[in-house]
Design a protein around this motif. Structure first.
Motif, short mmCIF file in Angstrom:
data_model
loop_
_atom_site.label_atom_id
_atom_site.label_comp_id
_atom_site.label_asym_id
_atom_site.label_seq_id
_atom_site.Cartn_x
_atom_site.Cartn_y
_atom_site.Cartn_z
N LEU A 217 8.40 1.09 16.39
CA LEU A 217 9.62 1.90 16.31
C LEU A 217 10.00 2.27 14.88
O LEU A 217 10.98 2.97 14.67
N HIS B 36 6.01 9.46 10.64
CA HIS B 36 6.70 8.72 11.69
C HIS B 36 7.81 9.59 12.31
O HIS B 36 7.97 9.63 13.55
N SER B 37 8.56 10.29 11.49
CA SER B 37 9.66 11.12 11.98
C SER B 37 9.14 12.30 12.79
O SER B 37 9.78 12.73 13.76
N ASN C 262 8.20 10.82 16.14
CA ASN C 262 9.44 10.50 16.85
C ASN C 262 10.06 11.77 17.44
O ASN C 262 10.52 11.77 18.59
N ASP D 231 7.97 13.07 20.49
CA ASP D 231 8.11 12.28 21.72
C ASP D 231 9.25 12.76 22.60
O ASP D 231 9.23 12.57 23.82
N SER E 46 16.23 16.10 15.64
CA SER E 46 15.79 15.14 16.65
C SER E 46 17.00 14.63 17.44
O SER E 46 16.92 14.40 18.65
N ARG F 231 9.61 7.30 24.03
CA ARG F 231 8.65 6.78 23.06
C ARG F 231 7.68 5.81 23.75
O ARG F 231 6.48 5.82 23.46
#
Length: 203
Positions: free
Chosen positions: A3, A21-22, A25, A28, A159, A178
């Motif tokens: 996470l 990573h962002s 994220n 997803d 997001s 996720r």
């Protein structure tokens, strides 16, 4: 740590890891949506659609990556603010026959190009300020470090928008998405809450 972005030893590597990573994220949020859901306006008071948000986030990563990699040379020199807005509109337009897979492919292409560009950039290099009325006239340049943080801000803001729209479309929420999209076993979280229910919800 599924996470969270991994811990890195240099500032640039940390920013690249956080950016990647962002991006994942953000992606997803759109897991298993069809094109009608991506075109829908699920909140009556808003014109936002999930399809527009998906493509806008991709275009932001790509566009600012180009600026970061170009340093003080403006890669969009000669383009007016109105022209830049037309380009952005074209980048986020959904074609009549496009599918959800087509939109995700476009997002992946945008973000892959942006990540490559950011990876090639010198974090201390100057970056040309866009010719747009919302940037101060006396600002001569940013640096690549600033562009990283600006793109992360955009991704995180949108997001959040996408999270709300997705829940309005079908009730799906971030942890569930996720877990399904990346095949992450998050049962340990539920087990922890269950084991500590008396402490958490006493009284």
């Amino acid at each position: 740590m599924p996470l969270f972005a991994p811990t890195m030893s240099t500032e640039k590597d940390a920013l690249l890891a956080q950016l990647e990573h962002s991006i994942q994220n953000a992606r997803d949020v759109f897991f298993e949506l069809d094109i009608d859901q991506l075109r829908a306006k699920p909140i009556a008071s808003s014109e936002l659609t999930l399809g527009w948000l998906l493509l806008h986030m991709g275009e932001v990563v790509d566009g600012w990556g180009k600026r970061a990699a170009s340093g003080p040379v403006d890669p969009f020199a000669g383009m007016t603010a109105a022209g830049a807005m037309r380009e952005a509109d074209a980048a986020t337009a959904i074609g009549e026959g496009e599918t959800a897979a087509d939109l995700l492919r476009r997002f992946d292409e945008y973000t892959a190009a942006g990540l490559r560009a950011f990876a090639s950039a010198d974090i201390d290099a100057e970056v040309a300020v866009p010719d747009a009325p919302w940037f101060p006239e006396d600002m001569e340049s940013f640096n690549v470090r600033w562009t990283f943080h600006h793109v992360l801000e955009e991704l995180h803001r949108h997001s959040g928008h996408a999270d709300i729209l997705r829940e309005a479309v079908d009730g799906a929420q971030m942890y569930e998405l996720r877990s399904r999209a990346e095949d992450i076993d998050m049962s340990y979280i539920e087990k922890w809450f269950a084991a500590h229910a008396d402490e958490l919800y006493a009284g």
